[in-house]
Write an enzyme that holds these catalytic residues in place. Sequence first.
Site, PDB file in Angstrom:
ATOM      1  N   SER A  16       0.809  -1.127   0.022  1.00  8.83           N
ATOM      2  CA  SER A  16       0.035   0.001   0.053  1.00  8.83           C
ATOM      3  C   SER A  16       0.931   1.288  -0.089  1.00  8.83           C
ATOM      4  CB  SER A  16      -0.654   0.101   1.306  1.00  8.83           C
ATOM      5  OG  SER A  16      -1.562   1.326   1.549  1.00  8.83           O
ATOM      6  N   GLY A  17       0.206   2.340  -0.465  1.00  6.12           N
ATOM      7  CA  GLY A  17       0.771   3.740  -0.363  1.00  6.12           C
ATOM      8  C   GLY A  17       0.506   4.578   1.065  1.00  6.12           C
ATOM      9  N   ASP A  18      -0.320   3.798   1.797  1.00  7.89           N
ATOM     10  CA  ASP A  18      -0.623   4.497   3.174  1.00  7.89           C
ATOM     11  C   ASP A  18      -0.862   3.130   4.122  1.00  7.89           C
ATOM     12  OD1 ASP A  18      -1.370   6.232   5.162  1.00  7.89           O
ATOM     13  OD2 ASP A  18      -2.376   7.464   3.316  1.00  7.89           O
ATOM     14  N   ASP A  19      -1.391   3.339   5.255  1.00  5.00           N
ATOM     15  CA  ASP A  19      -1.585   2.451   6.234  1.00  5.00           C
ATOM     16  C   ASP A  19      -2.313   1.176   5.604  1.00  5.00           C
ATOM     17  OD1 ASP A  19      -0.588   4.310   7.930  1.00  5.00           O
ATOM     18  OD2 ASP A  19      -2.536   5.136   8.322  1.00  5.00           O
ATOM     19  N   SER A  33       4.423  -1.272   3.424  1.00 10.07           N
ATOM     20  CA  SER A  33       4.383   0.130   3.362  1.00 10.07           C
ATOM     21  C   SER A  33       5.511   0.944   3.603  1.00 10.07           C
ATOM     22  CB  SER A  33       3.029   0.442   4.063  1.00 10.07           C
ATOM     23  OG  SER A  33       2.426   1.539   3.893  1.00 10.07           O
TER      24      SER A  33
END
Length: 468
Positions: free
Chosen positions: A247-250, A281
């Site tokens: 992912s690009g976030d949490d 991540s």
Amino acid sequence: MEIISVLVVLGLLSTKGAECRRARILDSFQYSAMSCRVHSASLTDYGGVGDGQTLNTKAFQSAIDHLSQFASDGGAQLFVPPGRWLTGSFNLTSHFTLFLHRDAVLLASQDVSQWPVIEPLPSYGRGRDTAGGRYVSLIFGTNLTDVVITGDNGTIDGQGALWWQKFHKGQLKYTRPYLIEIMFSDQVQISNLMLVNSPSWNVHPVYSSNVLVQGITIIAPVTSPNTDGINPDSSTNVRIEDCYIVSGDDCVAVKSGWDEYGIAFGMPTKGLVIRRLTCISPDSAVIALGSEMSGGIEDVRAEDILAINSESGVRIKTAVGRGGYVKDVYVRGMTMKTMKWAFWMTGNYGSHPDNKYDPNALPVINGINYRDMVAENVTMAARLEGIAGDQFTGICISNVTIGLAHKAKKVPWTCSDIEGITSGVTPAPCALLPDQAPQGLTSCAFPTDSLPIDTVQLQTCSYAMKYL
């Protein structure tokens, strides 16, 4: 005459054979679900075309609207067969199953007109990207009971690059859509699917209860903005297990509302199980609590987590003005490989929806338990920063070994405005987390009881595909 008789007999046999072929079930499958359905249909029965170019929004909605009539008669399931099914947003119904074949791909339309705009979430007061409304999710449902979104690892492709570009260029009029959002609902299952390239968050159960998220693979570029994996939000009795997330976030972000809006709405996330999660991540957390936690977060149990090349293993994010609480958090059996921080808590996250928040609304962070963990190639063991005059209390860390990277920070722990204890932790924690091993503490708490969501028994359901 004999020749004519033979031809007649052959003709009859041929007709009977054709009838047999029409009635013959050439393929069928089984799957596990909270509920099985009496009625079944295929998307092709409603004009669906899986060529990757024909828009199927009307086919999906027509199928679901028609199948909704069976809600009180054993429910219905909609089968999405092999193909590439271009579609805009569509709404689900109660007592319903959406099933994707392993070779089925739902392609989210890049025509913005296919994404209706809806009101912001009441616990947020505005959209996350912009003030005002938000584009509805690709698969959406509200006020539902007993809904299943599943498959044989079929794919939902959000084709998010268009949305990421709009976000970076400041061209968004409304907040980006999610892939799956279920609101104000009960008995929800999301399982055995691959979700790729979401415009923003991937899975968002909000204001819901009795939610099972299981066997989901989520893939997005690690540079994509806000492509959170699974975000349980103001929801109760939730189980997330056996998921793989890049992912690009949490990877998992636990939420419950934003500042004064979340405080007024007052719906916590409570009774959450996270287990057997693998996450990558580089710029965010494997498990994040907050930062929008103004309705409260309580009783979170996470275990058997593998974190690889991620910014932090567990992160608590909050700020002055958030109010709310994060309490009774239990994490054990976590393995971390190549991390910036193993543990991170911050009371200085900021990021307010507007300037109307109450500066006297201070969050309560209490009862945070981490145990039985190992980490390697870590830049810094922990960064734990409470709020001056509002300490984070009841922190317990035990049986944790953190192997530092070759170029690790000289001071492995930084602590301020926190209170807690440790036992069997390497490298030695800061002075605000004194070692209790000499006093007999061997491990921090982890509940021995089961939450109601763990008692849910899945049934073996079936679908038969009939061909002419």
